[in-house]
Design an enzyme around this catalytic site. Structure first.
Site, PDB file in Angstrom:
ATOM      1  N   ASP A 138       6.702  -3.080   1.178  1.00 17.77           N
ATOM      2  CA  ASP A 138       5.331  -2.771   1.590  1.00 17.77           C
ATOM      3  C   ASP A 138       4.860  -1.474   0.943  1.00 17.77           C
ATOM      4  O   ASP A 138       5.370  -1.080  -0.115  1.00 17.77           O
ATOM      5  CB  ASP A 138       5.262  -2.688   3.120  1.00 17.77           C
ATOM      6  N   HIS A 224      -0.428   0.424   5.843  1.00 12.45           N
ATOM      7  CA  HIS A 224      -0.025  -0.978   5.925  1.00 12.45           C
ATOM      8  C   HIS A 224       1.464  -1.126   6.221  1.00 12.45           C
ATOM      9  O   HIS A 224       1.874  -1.870   7.125  1.00 12.45           O
ATOM     10  CB  HIS A 224      -0.396  -1.687   4.621  1.00 12.45           C
ATOM     11  N   SER A 551      -0.377 -10.440   7.059  1.00  7.32           N
ATOM     12  CA  SER A 551       0.503  -9.273   6.931  1.00  7.32           C
ATOM     13  C   SER A 551       0.999  -8.807   8.290  1.00  7.32           C
ATOM     14  O   SER A 551       2.091  -8.248   8.405  1.00  7.32           O
ATOM     15  CB  SER A 551      -0.245  -8.117   6.257  1.00  7.32           C
TER      16      SER A 551
END
Length: 775
Positions: A138, A224, A551
């Site tokens: 990520d 994220h 995600s």
């Protein structure tokens, strides 16, 4: 031999008439690693580049990554001509350009039935007996987050080989700190040809999110990766919220799991396939048990898909690979990461909503979704964007708030109503001077976005009421109210509009996605330095943020897989996936079939086997197991030739026999079942093998649900087990009662029922053959 002779290289060079000098990143894949030492492989990669480029200096400048742990190969900056030279060398399986990859909780684990004490203690006394390590590919991780507190954890497992890499970091405040919880951090720096995006928009909408600081190690500057990592493995943190919204205890699926970050994505947007493959290679070598990968590209053949190739080698080493299905829904055949060895995850809602209602001037209050943290000072004039188009411009595009089509002078100081069209898009620039914005459209209506001005999203039915009010009122006004949290919302789950859908564009007989999990408006950890939004030039920060996308659903499944691995360390990746699939639910919290975002009933191409139920998955009764060689046999039966299969497996000894001329659906012991080529004159049969992982003595009876136009029969109709670990097989046959529309799909299911277990598999059937379904 791994070394190349200079004579062979010179012969190849003679075939190149000219070099155009245009370089880009290429991946040179050389198959399986075998028993060759990593240092020998690295030296061979340098030898190849030196022989082609003419010097060691040029080779050193060209190479980006050397893949040497779980598979053999490298990535380098090459011209097309040099790439073609290397592709014809001995031991080189394939050479292909590195493609761009896109990044695809307080209440979510409660909603999935994972109670806090169970989360901490495990679901049985066996939980925690195996020290699970989850690798996350990520944007990085924020080590200071309370979600990664290592209090109470024992020493890092001795088998762990990972690094905590801070090469080149001189500012101590920017160091990536490893602990007993965060056991590793590797970063794969940007290359000159990689693209990245600063937009945090899930679906390409321009929301005006701020550009944030980036770090050259595994520290997260965009959020994220911190969000996904804490969703999978975060410890319990009470009082977590986003500016008071969604307040509760934030926690991951298995809080005892360790986490390792493989930062291969930057600025929250895009990164290159070569970096993703390097991350996979290192993660397998380091010793992860689960890989959580919330990114992906367009569906493509597995031998041309870097993630599919790298994932195959990871699964062959016993690593569960959980990947997001993508955010290209609801378009059919859009599901990404659909290789049969990958656990593919779609997204759904939970029973919580963040509401930002609208109070109209006629005292009617209408529901909306938005992140508005301030009490409104007053009401404002309400205008429809379609009524304030610039002179001579299209009212259609003005109504959708496209930049350049809306009269800025008539926007200023007003609340602007826009139609949110996924085919057209929306731009904050078109309404930059507005006091607030109301966006209408079912596709986005449940999504929580952080805009630079007060904004709320409404369903089309609500939008129609607003349009009627505007058109029937001389001086319409509105107030966008401060956001509030609603709980126990029904129905839930609902399939998210953006979640990518099947059928599987590469292997239509493999039903994808495999499962769904919460991915809509999920609260999880966030970097303290990364602003949530900017309003009136003021940045607003929070240690927890609400995000949406597959995600977010992927790490829910990764966390559940980590829990299963802790309880069942001997289970294969296929067995863990099977347990999650066959125990998944197809009902919502009203006990009705899970619905789609447009209120229609969802199906296997929307939800896969259903919404995961981690508690039931710990004791599934039966599992469908698959070995790496089974995948190879399946690919051969699917029409992949020996060369293509060797590209995926990396085994030069693999060979495929030509598929049988009358074969329509290849065999794989998958937990879901697909039939292709079914007609009234060609019934289809397939076998499945189940392994008893429940009580030694148990009897299962088959229950079939079939479409009205198709007969489905299972033989035998009952399975009697006498021991744990025993394997029994059954055959399932589908027969069309009348002609089926070409390329249309019908759905059913087979459920094996015992006294304390229910083992369900979806069935998808079409009259089309594989050759009729293309990418």
């Amino acid at each position: 031999m791994l070394k190349l002779t200079a004579v062979f290289v010179l012969l190849l060079l003679k075939t190149v008439e000219s070099l155009d000098g245009q370089e880009k990143d290429y991946i040179v894949y050389m198959g399986g690693k075998g028993e060759t030492e990593s240092r020998v492989l690295t030296a061979s990669h340098n030898d190849i580049l030196t022989s082609v480029l003419g010097s060691e200096e040029k080779a050193t400048a060209s190479i980006i990554y050397s893949y040497k742990h779980s598979f053999n190969g490298f990535s380098a900056r090459l011209t097309k001509e040099h790439a073609e030279i290397i592709s014809r060398m001995p031991n080189v399986v394939s050479v292909f350009p590195s493609k761009t990859i896109q990044l695809h909780t307080t209440r979510s684990w409660d909603f999935l039935g994972v109670a806090p004490q169970q989360n901490e203690m495990g679901f049985s006394e066996l939980a925690g007996s195996y020290d699970v390590i989850v690798g996350v590919v990520d944007t990085g991780l924020w080590p200071e987050s309370k979600s990664f507190d290592d209090t109470g954890l024992g020493p890092v497992p001795s088998r762990w080989k990972g690094l905590c890499n801070n090469t080149g970091i001189t500012n101590t405040s920017e160091l990536f700190t490893c602990t007993k919880k965060i056991v590793g951090g590797r970063a794969y720096p940007l290359s000159s040809s990689s693209s990245a995006s600063n937009s945090r928009s899930l679906l390409g909408m321009s929301t005006g999110s701020p550009i944030v600081q980036e770090f050259n190690n595994s520290r997260d500057g965009t959020g994220h990766g911190t969000h996904t990592s804490s969703t999978a493995t975060g410890v319990s943190v009470s009082g977590a919220s986003l500016f008071g919204l969604a307040e509760g205890t934030a926690r991951g699926g298995y809080s005892k799991a360790r986490v390792a970050m493989y930062k291969a994505c930057w600025n929250g947007g895009f990164w290159s396939e070569n970096s993703i493959m390097a991350a996979f290679d290192d993660a397998v070598y380091d010793g992860v048990d689960v890989l959580s990968v919330s990114l992906g590209g367009r569906p493509k053949q597995y031998d041309l898909d870097g993630i599919a190739i790298a994932a195959f080698h990871a699964v062959a080493k016993g690593v569960v690979v959980s990947c997001s299905a993508g955010n290209s829904g609801p378009d059919p055949k859009s599901v990404a990461n659909a290789a049969p060895w990958i656990l593919t995850v779609g997204a759904s809602s939970i029973d919580r909503k963040i509401e930002s209602a609208i109070l109209l001037g006629n005292n009617v209050t209408l529901p909306g979704t938005g992140l508005n943290i301030f009490d409104p000072k007053s009401s404002y004039s309400l205008v429809s964007a379609g009524n304030i188009a610039t002179n001579g411009s299209s009212k259609f595009y003005a109504s959708r708030c496209v930049a350049g089509y809306v009269d800025a002078t008539k926007v200023k100081g007003n609340i602007v109503y826009c139609i949110l069209d996924p085919d057209v898009g929306f731009s904050v620039a078109a309404v930059a001077n507005a006091t607030g914005v109301i966006l209408s459209g079912d596709f986005y209506a449940e999504l929580l976005f952080a805009f630079t001005i007060p904004t709320t999203l409404v369903h089309e039915s609500v939008g129609k009421q607003i349009e009627s009010y505007i058109s029937s009122t001389k001086n319409p006004t509105a107030t966008i109210l401060k956001s509030t949290t609603l709980s126990n919302v029904t129905p839930a789950p609902v399939v998210a509009s953006f979640s990518s859908r099947g059928p599987n564009a590469v292997s239509p007989d493999i039903v994808k996605p495999d499962v769904t999990a919460p991915g809509l408006n999920i609260l999880a950890a966030w970097p303290d330095n990364s602003p949530i939004f900017v309003l009136n030039n003021i940045s607003y920060f929070s240690s927890y943020n609400i995000e949406s996308g597959t995600s977010m659903s992927c790490p829910h499944v990764s966390g559940a897989a980590a829990l299963l691995k802790a309880v069942h360390p001997d289970w294969s990746p296929a067995a863990i996936r099977s347990a999650l699939m066959t125990t998944a639910t197809i009902l919502d919290n009203t006990n009705s079939p899970i619905s789609d975002f447009n209120k229609s009933t969802s199906g296997p191409f929307d939800t896969g086997a259903g919404e995961i139920n981690p508690q039931k998955a710990l004791d599934p009764g039966l599992v469908y197991d698959i070995t790496p060689q089974d995948y190879i046999s399946y690919l051969c039966e699917s029409g992949y030739n020996t060369t293509q299969v060797r590209l995926i497996s990396g085994d030069p000894n693999t060979s495929c026999k030509p598929p049988k001329s009358n074969a329509t659906t290849p065999f794989l012991n998958y937990p879901s079942i697909g039939f292709m080529g079914l007609t009234t004159t060609s019934p289809q049969s397939t076998e499945r093998i189940v392994t008893n992982v429940g009580a030694p003595k148990s009897v299962y009876t088959a229950e079939i649900t079939a479409p009205s136009s198709i007969s489905i029969v299972v033989e035998p109709s009952s399975l009697e087990f006498s021991s744990t670990g025993q394997k029994l097989s059954y055959t399932i046959t589908a027969t069309a009662k009348n002609s089926l529309p070409v390329s249309m799909w019908s759905f059913g299911s087979i459920t094996w029922i015992a006294s304390s277990h229910t083992v369900r598999s979806p069935i998808a059937i079409t009259s089309a053959t594989k050759g009729m379904i293309s990418l």
